[in-house]
Scaffold this active site. Structure first.
Site, mmCIF file in Angstrom:
data_model
loop_
_atom_site.group_PDB
_atom_site.id
_atom_site.type_symbol
_atom_site.label_atom_id
_atom_site.label_comp_id
_atom_site.label_asym_id
_atom_site.label_seq_id
_atom_site.Cartn_x
_atom_site.Cartn_y
_atom_site.Cartn_z
ATOM 1 N N ASP A 1 31.269 27.822 43.158
ATOM 2 C CA ASP A 1 32.124 27.846 41.936
ATOM 3 C C ASP A 1 31.563 28.502 40.724
ATOM 4 O O ASP A 1 32.295 29.103 39.877
ATOM 5 C CB ASP A 1 33.038 26.638 41.704
ATOM 6 N N HIS B 1 41.956 21.163 41.164
ATOM 7 C CA HIS B 1 42.362 22.830 40.729
ATOM 8 C C HIS B 1 43.874 22.673 40.470
ATOM 9 O O HIS B 1 44.241 23.265 39.409
ATOM 10 C CB HIS B 1 42.156 23.663 41.913
ATOM 11 N N GLU C 1 39.383 29.021 52.649
ATOM 12 C CA GLU C 1 38.733 29.690 51.573
ATOM 13 C C GLU C 1 37.482 29.242 51.283
ATOM 14 O O GLU C 1 36.402 30.129 51.144
ATOM 15 C CB GLU C 1 39.623 29.231 50.256
ATOM 16 N N HIS C 2 37.280 28.022 51.175
ATOM 17 C CA HIS C 2 35.724 27.323 51.122
ATOM 18 C C HIS C 2 35.645 26.531 52.267
ATOM 19 O O HIS C 2 36.479 25.661 52.633
ATOM 20 C CB HIS C 2 35.924 26.556 49.845
ATOM 21 N N HIS D 1 45.438 74.525 60.824
ATOM 22 C CA HIS D 1 44.047 73.859 61.149
ATOM 23 C C HIS D 1 43.177 74.812 62.074
ATOM 24 O O HIS D 1 42.095 74.857 62.045
ATOM 25 C CB HIS D 1 44.266 72.517 61.801
ATOM 26 N N GLN E 1 38.235 20.153 44.758
ATOM 27 C CA GLN E 1 39.413 21.123 45.331
ATOM 28 C C GLN E 1 40.555 20.451 44.748
ATOM 29 O O GLN E 1 41.588 21.404 44.150
ATOM 30 C CB GLN E 1 39.189 21.347 46.607
#
Length: 427
Positions: free
Chosen positions: A356, A258, A322-323, A415, A255
């Site tokens: 991934d 990245h 996220e993960h 209506h 990670q």
């Protein structure tokens, strides 16, 4: 990496802070870029390619000749891997197809939903420091399965005016309709509003730097839909004494490489593991090509020791990663307790890398705590659901008076009248 031992609940909010993208401060700059693209179309895009990408382009469109050239440059090994990933991503996302059922809510009143593909979607694939051909598969494959008629891809060229061959190969493999050599905020503007070359789309997907993120936020205010809010990528590893520190360190570093604003967190009940992982991170760091990036990212990263798994799960759901990788003895039991996460990886042999690239799940996921309310990209991201209803005479007779009462009490006479005139005709 920062080390914490049994932090109090009051400390959690501070400890779990993420690196922040100050996109608001970029809005003026990005708005100027978008407005120029709206006004000048391709001319603006070619000027920005010269300014930002340092390349003079004669055309924005990737040609058939360039696609053939890219195909020849991609190795057999990579092609084989991409084909396997495509099969798995297709299998997983095809299983998400929506089957609407007609529901008779009462006698004579039938309602149902139909799933319809978004006709035109735009995919943004960053250039940056790594060719993200995997993201091409993650976005284009579900778009194709959903039935999107036009799949437009924008990605920045290099200084020779070329796109990485693996990106082009993946785009062909996944069924992208048109590919353009445009990056940055200007690409988002082009897909949002259209130019002479680039079609206007109805929804934009894909990651990007802070300028791309700001541009997506701006165009989504009223002009086009986007996949989800975005921030720097992140992972949490939840581990106990049974975890292998070599595996855990590798997961944290995968990670960290990245980007400099990525975040990697270990939450563990084992003080020994915390210490061993710290050593392993330092050892493995030395072998990485992207060591400089990972080192900067690790400054945002934490190793957190907690007293038990109950506390670990509360901390995890508060962070909403996220993960989330669960490397514990009872990982299946803990998985049932996860309420906030983008994607979960279970057991000692399931790294984030699997999702991934090639296990089949989508890697476009909510970051920055948005997993508390948002899902990752799925087949549903590329469709809209339209509701239908049909009322028969017997249904109108029963339901009509209730609608009249409700409309009258809201003081919406028209209506009410839409029902009344129909009831009068029936009688």
């Amino acid at each position: 990496m920062e080390i914490y031992k049994n932090p109090s609940r009051e400390q959690w909010a501070e400890i779990l802070k993420r690196p922040v993208l100050e996109t608001e401060s970029l809005f003026d700059t990005v708005r100027t870029i978008i407005n120029k693209v709206k006004a000048d179309g391709d001319k603006a895009l070619l000027e920005y390619a010269s300014t930002f990408d340092k390349v003079e382009l004669s055309s924005l469109t990737v040609t058939e000749a360039e696609l053939k050239e890219a195909d020849a440059k991609v190795s057999i090994e990579l092609k084989s891997a991409l084909y396997m990933a495509k099969r798995n991503i297709e299998t997983f996302h095809a299983a998400q197809r929506f089957e609407g059922k007609k529901v008779e809510t009462m006698d004579g009143v039938t309602c149902w939903q139909k799933a319809v593909a978004i006709e035109k979607v735009g995919l943004y694939i960053p250039g940056g420091t790594a060719p993200l051909f995997s993201t091409v598969l993650m976005l284009a494959i579900p778009a194709k399965i959903a039935g999107c008629k036009e799949i437009v891809l924008c990605t920045p060229p290099d200084k020779q005016g070329k796109i990485h061959p693996a990106i082009l190969f993946a785009a062909q493999l996944a069924g992208v309709s048109k590919i353009f050599k445009v990056g940055g905020a200007q690409a988002i503007g082009a897909m949002a509003y259209g130019t002479e070359s680039i079609p206007k789309v109805y929804k934009i997907f894909g990651p990007g730097n802070q300028y791309v993120t700001a541009a997506k936020q701006l165009v989504s205010l009223r002009d086009v839909a986007i996949d989800m809010p975005a921030g720097p990528s992140e992972v949490e590893v939840l581990a106990d004494e049974t975890a292998n520190p070599v595996f855990v360190a590798a997961d944290l570093l995968s990670q960290a490489e990245h980007g400099v604003d990525s975040q990697a967190i270990l939450v563990t009940t084992s003080e020994k593991l915390q210490k061993d992982v710290m050593y392993e991170v330092e050892r493995q760091l030395g072998y990485l090509k992207r060591r400089d990036i990972a080192e900067k990212s690790l400054k945002n990263s934490k190793l957190i020791l907690v007293k038990d798994m109950e506390e670990a799960m509360r901390l995890t759901n508060a962070y909403a990663p996220e993960h989330l990788i669960i490397e514990t003895k009872d990982y299946m039991e803990l998985a049932q307790q996860v309420t906030n996460a983008g994607s979960v990886f279970l057991g000692h042999l399931t790294p984030e890398s699997a999702g991934d690239y090639a296990s089949g799940t989508n890697h476009t996921l909510p970051t920055n705590g948005y997993a508390k309310a948002y899902s990752g990209v799925s087949l549903d991201s590329f469709i809209k659901k339209i509701t239908f209803q049909e009322i028969q005479p017997q249904g109108l007779a029963i339901l009509g008076p209730a609608i009249e009462v409700m409309a009258a009490n809201e003081e919406l006479d028209a209506h009410k009248n839409a029902i009344t005139v129909r009831l009068e005709v029936r009688s």
